[in-house]
Every structure is written in C-alpha cells, then in structure tokens.
Write an enzyme that holds these catalytic residues in place. Sequence first.
Site: not given
Length: 253
Positions: A13, A18, A64, A91, A154, A157, A161
Amino acid sequence: MNSSDRKVAVVTGGARGIGRAVCERLAATGLQVVVDYPSEDDDGGATVAAIEAAGGSAVAIRADVSRKDEVDALFASVLERFGRVDVLVNNAGICPFSEFLEIDEELWDRVHAVNLKGAFLCSQAAARAMLARGEGGRIVSVSSISALVGGPLQVHYTPTKAGVRSLMQSLAIVLGPHGITCNSVLPGTIATDINAAFFEDAETLRRYEQGIPTGRLGSPADVAGAVAYLVSDEAAYVNGADILVDGGAFVTL
Ligand code: NAD
Ligand code: RM4
C-alpha cells in the site's frame, strides 16, 4: 554497487498516505524500495517518481494483499528482480467507517482480508525469502492505536489492528531466532485519505485535536520515522514490540 548488493524493502500500500511516506523514508536511507499497490486506479507511480527525483531507487508492483496468488506473484517478482527481501512493511489497510448494525458479512470479510490476512500472507512470503537467504530481516506492521481502544464506527476494523499487533508478537517468537525482528507501529490519528471525509467537519477535527496533547493530527512522516527506526541496525534488539505514534492521545484516555 550492484543492485543485488543493496537491501530491498517491500512496502504494501505504498501509493499514498503513510505507505508513501514510509517508501520515501526508507529509500532515503539507501534501501531499494518495492512499492506495492492494489490496482491501476491506485498505482505507485507518484511514489516511485518522488523517490527517483530524490536520487533513490524504487519500482512499483501491483498486488492486492488479500489475494494469495497476487502476494506470491509479488514476492516471486521481487526475488527475480533483486534476489533478496530484507524488509517488509505491512502497511496496506482499509477502514470504511460504518455503523455497527450496517456492517454486513461482506464488509467484515473484506476489512479482515486486506488488513489482517494480507499482513499474514505477506509476512509468510517475506519470511520464506528471508529464511532462505539466511541473513535475517525486519518485518514491521502498521497496526494502530485501535489495537488498544475501540471505535464506534470501526467495529470491523479495530479487531484487525489488534490482530496485526498479535501477529507480530507471535512472529517475533518464531522468526527472532533467525535474526528476523517483527514489530508494530501504532499510529494515532494521522491525516490521510483514510479519514479525510471524517475530518471534513471542522467541529469534529477541532474535537480530535483537543484530545491530542501535541495539539494536532499526525502526519505520514511522523509514522515513517518510527518505521525507519525499527528497520535500522539500532533496533536489532527490539523484537515483538510496539511503538505508539499518537502525540500522546492514548495516555489522556
Ligand atoms: P490511505 O487510505 O491513504 O492508504 C491506504 C493504502 O493501502 C493505499 O495506498 C491503498 O492503495 C492501499 N491498499 C488498500 N487496499 C489494498 C490492498 N488490498 N492491497 C494493497 N494495498 C492496498 O490510508 P493510511 O492512513 O495511509 O493507511 C495506511 C495504514 O495505516 C493502514 O493500515 C491504516 O489502518 C493504518 N493506520 C492509519 C491511521 C490514520 O489515522 N491514518 C491510524 C492508524 C493506522
Ligand atoms: C486508525 C485510528 C484513527 C483513524 C484511522 C482510520 O487506526 O482509529 O483514529 O483515523 O484508523
């Protein structure tokens, strides 16, 4: 110096945000950088151009990270071109902010496939190349402050993480004996495309900034500095660790 004598970093990515800052920072330290990008709509051309303009070396390769066939092809291509992989930075990530009751199975699966499975697939492929060469290596994952705290929009998500951070901890045990360190960087809130729409509202932005002791959102370069440290020789004994890059937001909670 022959290109096979110079260390190679793969950054997933790396087209923007970032990831792009990490690519530019690692290239500035002399690494040859492979800028992974997911699609022709989101390619790594601008990152490569910026690195080359600064005198560094980079190539962009499409993959991907959620697809094993594409990840395998990425690392095969890197080995064919350079003969080595010394550094992997996981990332690539997505965070489509959503209300809990609106997250369907497809969205849950997609977020997990990119953020967590992608980090697993890339770490395994990179580790295979590092182990075969036998000269150690570095794996750094861009986890998040969201590994430590929840987020109302999130729900799909934050577990990814936390999972990425945990992945680095387990891999630190497995790969440490081979001189491969595995660590996480936990950014707080960094101004990038991933949250730009969220901060379009000036009042929301002001509220966030007030909750950060340093008084501002982070920049991609703030995160890249921590990644560069973990990749450096100085960090040889740092393994299975986290660096929180959040301007002090977590300790105010
Ligand atoms: P961004 O949206 O600017 O960048 C995301 C990058 O991931 C893009 O380059 C995109 O092309 C790439 N990507 C998306 N899906 C991909 C896939 N399937 N395969 C390969 N690449 C893919 O956002 P960012 O803020 O730069 O995010 C980078 C990482 O930092 C993410 O993992 C994100 O979770 C993490 N992070 C961001 C913040 C923040 O506040 N911005 C905070 C903590 C962690
Ligand atoms: C991060 C963290 C940030 C948010 C991004 C999208 O992990 O939660 O606050 O901006 O995700």
